[in-house]
Design a protein around this motif. Structure first.
Motif, PDB file in Angstrom:
ATOM      1  N   THR A 106       0.827  -1.214   0.000  1.00 14.73           N
ATOM      2  CA  THR A 106       0.000   0.000   0.000  1.00 14.73           C
ATOM      3  C   THR A 106       0.858   1.260   0.000  1.00 14.73           C
ATOM      4  O   THR A 106       0.456   2.290  -0.548  1.00 14.73           O
ATOM      5  N   GLN A 107       2.039   1.198   0.573  1.00 12.09           N
ATOM      6  CA  GLN A 107       2.956   2.335   0.538  1.00 12.09           C
ATOM      7  C   GLN A 107       3.376   2.633  -0.906  1.00 12.09           C
ATOM      8  O   GLN A 107       3.359   3.781  -1.341  1.00 12.09           O
ATOM      9  N   LEU A 108       3.700   1.595  -1.659  1.00 16.56           N
ATOM     10  CA  LEU A 108       4.073   1.778  -3.062  1.00 16.56           C
ATOM     11  C   LEU A 108       2.900   2.319  -3.867  1.00 16.56           C
ATOM     12  O   LEU A 108       3.062   3.243  -4.662  1.00 16.56           O
ATOM     13  N   LEU A 109       1.714   1.764  -3.646  1.00 17.61           N
ATOM     14  CA  LEU A 109       0.537   2.225  -4.385  1.00 17.61           C
ATOM     15  C   LEU A 109       0.245   3.698  -4.091  1.00 17.61           C
ATOM     16  O   LEU A 109      -0.004   4.484  -5.004  1.00 17.61           O
ATOM     17  N   ALA A 110       0.286   4.084  -2.829  1.00 17.50           N
ATOM     18  CA  ALA A 110       0.008   5.471  -2.451  1.00 17.50           C
ATOM     19  C   ALA A 110       1.036   6.419  -3.066  1.00 17.50           C
ATOM     20  O   ALA A 110       0.685   7.514  -3.514  1.00 17.50           O
ATOM     21  N   ARG A 111       2.278   6.001  -3.097  1.00 18.97           N
ATOM     22  CA  ARG A 111       3.344   6.839  -3.657  1.00 18.97           C
ATOM     23  C   ARG A 111       3.089   7.159  -5.133  1.00 18.97           C
ATOM     24  O   ARG A 111       3.493   8.196  -5.628  1.00 18.97           O
ATOM     25  N   HIS A 112       2.367   6.270  -5.826  1.00 20.57           N
ATOM     26  CA  HIS A 112       2.075   6.460  -7.245  1.00 20.57           C
ATOM     27  C   HIS A 112       0.649   6.949  -7.496  1.00 20.57           C
ATOM     28  O   HIS A 112       0.177   6.934  -8.629  1.00 20.57           O
ATOM     29  N   GLY A 113      -0.049   7.359  -6.427  1.00 19.41           N
ATOM     30  CA  GLY A 113      -1.385   7.925  -6.582  1.00 19.41           C
ATOM     31  C   GLY A 113      -2.464   6.907  -6.887  1.00 19.41           C
ATOM     32  O   GLY A 113      -3.552   7.259  -7.342  1.00 19.41           O
ATOM     33  N   GLU A 153       6.120  -2.663 -13.339  1.00 14.50           N
ATOM     34  CA  GLU A 153       7.560  -2.717 -13.066  1.00 14.50           C
ATOM     35  C   GLU A 153       7.848  -2.444 -11.585  1.00 14.50           C
ATOM     36  O   GLU A 153       8.609  -3.168 -10.945  1.00 14.50           O
ATOM     37  N   HIS A 154       7.223  -1.409 -11.034  1.00 12.48           N
ATOM     38  CA  HIS A 154       7.426  -1.081  -9.620  1.00 12.48           C
ATOM     39  C   HIS A 154       6.925  -2.213  -8.718  1.00 12.48           C
ATOM     40  O   HIS A 154       7.591  -2.576  -7.744  1.00 12.48           O
ATOM     41  N   LEU A 155       5.769  -2.751  -9.045  1.00 10.15           N
ATOM     42  CA  LEU A 155       5.209  -3.839  -8.229  1.00 10.15           C
ATOM     43  C   LEU A 155       6.050  -5.107  -8.331  1.00 10.15           C
ATOM     44  O   LEU A 155       6.240  -5.804  -7.330  1.00 10.15           O
ATOM     45  N   GLU A 156       6.574  -5.401  -9.517  1.00 11.11           N
ATOM     46  CA  GLU A 156       7.408  -6.605  -9.669  1.00 11.11           C
ATOM     47  C   GLU A 156       8.706  -6.481  -8.875  1.00 11.11           C
ATOM     48  O   GLU A 156       9.165  -7.450  -8.282  1.00 11.11           O
ATOM     49  N   THR A 157       9.292  -5.289  -8.848  1.00 16.44           N
ATOM     50  CA  THR A 157      10.502  -5.073  -8.046  1.00 16.44           C
ATOM     51  C   THR A 157      10.200  -5.321  -6.574  1.00 16.44           C
ATOM     52  O   THR A 157      10.950  -6.006  -5.883  1.00 16.44           O
ATOM     53  N   LEU A 158       9.079  -4.780  -6.110  1.00 15.90           N
ATOM     54  CA  LEU A 158       8.685  -4.989  -4.721  1.00 15.90           C
ATOM     55  C   LEU A 158       8.362  -6.459  -4.471  1.00 15.90           C
ATOM     56  O   LEU A 158       8.739  -7.018  -3.441  1.00 15.90           O
ATOM     57  N   ALA A 159       7.678  -7.103  -5.397  1.00 19.91           N
ATOM     58  CA  ALA A 159       7.325  -8.515  -5.245  1.00 19.91           C
ATOM     59  C   ALA A 159       8.579  -9.366  -5.103  1.00 19.91           C
ATOM     60  O   ALA A 159       8.612 -10.305  -4.294  1.00 19.91           O
ATOM     61  N   ASP A 160       9.625  -9.038  -5.865  1.00 18.30           N
ATOM     62  CA  ASP A 160      10.887  -9.773  -5.738  1.00 18.30           C
ATOM     63  C   ASP A 160      11.473  -9.587  -4.347  1.00 18.30           C
ATOM     64  O   ASP A 160      11.948 -10.539  -3.728  1.00 18.30           O
ATOM     65  N   LEU A 162       9.816  -8.866  -1.604  1.00 17.50           N
ATOM     66  CA  LEU A 162       8.937  -9.517  -0.626  1.00 17.50           C
ATOM     67  C   LEU A 162       8.860 -11.029  -0.818  1.00 17.50           C
ATOM     68  O   LEU A 162       8.308 -11.725   0.029  1.00 17.50           O
ATOM     69  N   MET A 163       9.367 -11.503  -1.933  1.00 16.21           N
ATOM     70  CA  MET A 163       9.277 -12.919  -2.312  1.00 16.21           C
ATOM     71  C   MET A 163       7.810 -13.359  -2.396  1.00 16.21           C
ATOM     72  O   MET A 163       7.394 -14.324  -1.748  1.00 16.21           O
ATOM     73  N   VAL A 164       7.043 -12.614  -3.166  1.00 15.24           N
ATOM     74  CA  VAL A 164       5.646 -12.943  -3.413  1.00 15.24           C
ATOM     75  C   VAL A 164       5.410 -12.955  -4.920  1.00 15.24           C
ATOM     76  O   VAL A 164       6.179 -12.376  -5.680  1.00 15.24           O
ATOM     77  N   GLU A 165       4.360 -13.630  -5.328  1.00 13.94           N
ATOM     78  CA  GLU A 165       3.948 -13.611  -6.727  1.00 13.94           C
ATOM     79  C   GLU A 165       2.763 -12.658  -6.842  1.00 13.94           C
ATOM     80  O   GLU A 165       1.875 -12.667  -5.989  1.00 13.94           O
ATOM     81  N   LEU A 166       2.771 -11.847  -7.901  1.00 14.49           N
ATOM     82  CA  LEU A 166       1.632 -10.982  -8.090  1.00 14.49           C
ATOM     83  C   LEU A 166       1.223 -10.966  -9.555  1.00 14.49           C
ATOM     84  O   LEU A 166       2.007 -11.268 -10.453  1.00 14.49           O
ATOM     85  N   LYS A 167      -0.044 -10.638  -9.753  1.00 11.57           N
ATOM     86  CA  LYS A 167      -0.621 -10.591 -11.089  1.00 11.57           C
ATOM     87  C   LYS A 167      -1.531  -9.383 -11.160  1.00 11.57           C
ATOM     88  O   LYS A 167      -2.339  -9.147 -10.265  1.00 11.57           O
ATOM     89  N   LEU A 168      -1.358  -8.595 -12.225  1.00 10.05           N
ATOM     90  CA  LEU A 168      -2.230  -7.453 -12.497  1.00 10.05           C
ATOM     91  C   LEU A 168      -3.046  -7.762 -13.732  1.00 10.05           C
ATOM     92  O   LEU A 168      -2.524  -8.323 -14.695  1.00 10.05           O
TER      93      LEU A 168
END
Length: 172
Positions: A106-113, A153-160, A162-168
């Motif tokens: 949520t910190q990353l999401l908020a930073r990007h509006g 790209e930002h979410l994938e960097t964070l996912a790496d 956090l060691m989580v898988e994400l899908k948009l």
């Protein structure tokens, strides 16, 4: 008509929603939309109602009186929707459970509006290992000026990290 947003919490028991609906209807209110759930013995919800302006104060008072039955209701005036163009995106995330995942995402999401429209999370045992997995499904309102590739790209960097898988994917 006045539009109100109500937040409700009470110890879970049959008839809670009926009691709330009855109170709203008795004051000429119309139940417009809601999200409600039971969790850990508690029942919580948020709902939007329309009520005639002249009944607003009486409805608010009646809702406060429900506290005597163990139903706490917070009443707020409905806000205006922002005049922004959004892309609706669904985010799915799965990874080993650890403290701070929701904060970091949520910190990353908020930073990007990016506005978090809804969020459902669970911690469940993994099928084969019984290790705890954190799962999140979120509906995001992404500003139209933010490219989805950049967000991905930002979410994938964070996912790496956090060691989580994400899908948009585009939301329904």
């Amino acid at each position: 008509m006045d539009h109100l947003v109500l937040t409700v919490i009470a110890e879970d028991q049959p008839g809670l929603v009926e009691c709330l609906a009855k109170c709203i209807a008795e004051h000429g209110g119309n139940w417009l939309e809601s999200r409600m759930s039971r969790m850990a013995g508690q029942f919580a919800g948020i709902l939007r109602v329309a009520v005639p302006a002249q009944a607003h104060a009486d409805l608010s008072e009646a809702l406060q009186q429900l506290e005597q039955q163990g139903i706490r209701v917070l009443v707020a005036q409905s806000g205006a929707e922002p005049e922004r163009r959004w892309q609706m995106i669904q985010l799915q995330l799965v990874g080993n459970d650890r403290a701070g995942i929701v904060r970091d995402i949520t910190q990353l999401l908020a930073r990007h509006g990016v506005n978090l429209e809804s969020l459902d999370t669970d911690v469940l045992p993994a099928p084969m290992t019984n290790e705890l997995l954190f799962r999140a499904d979120a509906r995001l309102a992404v500003p139209s000026e933010l490219s989805l590739d950049e967000l991905q790209e930002h979410l994938e960097t964070l996912a790496d990290d956090l060691m989580v898988e994400l899908k948009l994917q585009p939301a329904d």
